[in-house]
Design a protein around this motif. Sequence first.
Motif, PDB file in Angstrom:
ATOM      1  N   SER A   1      32.766  42.135  20.583  1.00 31.35           N
ATOM      2  CA  SER A   1      32.115  42.937  21.633  1.00 31.35           C
ATOM      3  C   SER A   1      32.635  42.441  22.984  1.00 31.35           C
ATOM      4  CB  SER A   1      30.599  42.750  21.576  1.00 31.35           C
ATOM      5  OG  SER A   1      30.281  41.448  22.041  1.00 31.35           O
TER       6      SER A   1
ATOM      7  N   THR B   1      35.664  50.410  26.624  1.00 28.11           N
ATOM      8  CA  THR B   1      36.770  49.875  27.420  1.00 28.11           C
ATOM      9  C   THR B   1      37.660  48.970  26.578  1.00 28.11           C
ATOM     10  OG1 THR B   1      35.131  48.293  28.232  1.00 28.11           O
ATOM     11  CG2 THR B   1      35.755  50.040  29.725  1.00 28.11           C
TER      12      THR B   1
ATOM     13  N   SER C   1      24.500  43.524  19.429  1.00 29.30           N
ATOM     14  CA  SER C   1      23.247  44.277  19.575  1.00 29.30           C
ATOM     15  C   SER C   1      23.418  45.765  19.294  1.00 29.30           C
ATOM     16  CB  SER C   1      22.677  44.067  20.981  1.00 29.30           C
ATOM     17  OG  SER C   1      23.631  44.439  21.958  1.00 29.30           O
TER      18      SER C   1
END
Length: 338
Positions: free
Chosen positions: A251, A269, A284
């Motif tokens: 992440s 991105t 998450s």
Amino acid sequence: MNNLFVYCEVENGKVADVSLELLTKGRSLAQQLGCQLEAVLVGYQLDSLAQSLFEYGADVVHVADDKRLYPYLTLPHTAIVNALIKQEQPQIALMGATTIGRDLGPRVSSALHSGLTADCTSLEIGDHADTKGNEYKNLLYQIRPAFGGNIIATIVNPECRPQMATVREGVMKKEALPAPKKGIIKKADVAKILNDTDFVVKIIDRQIEERKIDIKNAGIIVSGGYGMGSKENFALLHELAAVLGGEVGASRAAVDAGLAEHERQVGQTGVTVRPKLYIACGISGQIQHTAGMDQSAMVIAINNDPNAPINQLADYAITGDVCEVVNKLIKYYKKNSK
Ligand SMILES: Cc1cc2nc3c(=O)[nH]c(=O)nc-3n(C[C@H](O)[C@H](O)[C@H](O)COP(=O)(O)OP(=O)(O)OC[C@H]3O[C@@H](n4cnc5c(N)ncnc54)[C@H](O)[C@@H]3O)c2cc1C
């Protein structure tokens, strides 16, 4: 009905994947619009590459073949694409949100006063009614995250043509036809289009860095988030990925914390992936992350929070300490895989 253009980028003697992905998508959009799908190929020695585009459904391939057109140079490529758009008047023009597409797209759109939506995550055809009561049929819905990824916006361009959009690599699926289309090749009159002034910028040296990490084509991705806690813990994911024959993703929070290289970042991105299996460890599941992996065939989430948003997307959600679970998985697969 005016046609749909896809600018096909040439990269190391091959058509870039993103262009083939756009042709695949363009095929269904053109079918909905009842128009032709037309590829634009600019470069040098393009005969076999032009033929290969019929495998992806191009009805017409516009070829601008000239020694001076490879490698990519902003001004001559802009001149060619502008000239072809002016001549053929497509209703839609698509290109990859690559280094080249991000250079070329805005130049073309500003010269034609057409506008452009960058980094779309989806393209659809639909109708639109504005506040003045005007109704528009069959517009290109240019769909992309907006306001920091907090909403998904649908952008339409009712009046200017072509409707232009760029799409990042991997967002759309690349699929060849079972048999190539019988299309036609139209050669552009390069000498007529180009001017000497298009070559005022000269390439003195050109270096293309090879991608050292390529998670885009991995069948299995073991991806780690901020919940991994440390570099040592993150190393467990490399071990699990090695046992499963997969790659390691991450992440943005994990990348920002220095747990993984930027090339591994999945999401809005980062890279868009669609593996057979995506194991999200200590992630998450914010929309900016899931935008890059929600097309995975199967998702397993490991998180100590049973209410983590990733669990809503996961096929299997394991609630527990990520290191404990990953260690067990490594042990199990080491013992049980050949
Ligand atoms: C414009 C913009 C673009 C962005 N682009 C991207 C992008 O491309 N990719 C991306 O990923 N993010 C992107 N983000 C950031 C994104 O909004 C989130 O901040 C990020 O995805 C959160 O990463 P995370 O899930 O690893 O961290 P967190 O949100 O902090 O989540 C950590 C998770 O780990 C769990 N956890 C903690 N400890 C343990 C443990 N011991 N065992 C098990 N679970 C544990 C927690 O319960 C939590 O669910 C972008 C944000 C913006 C504004």
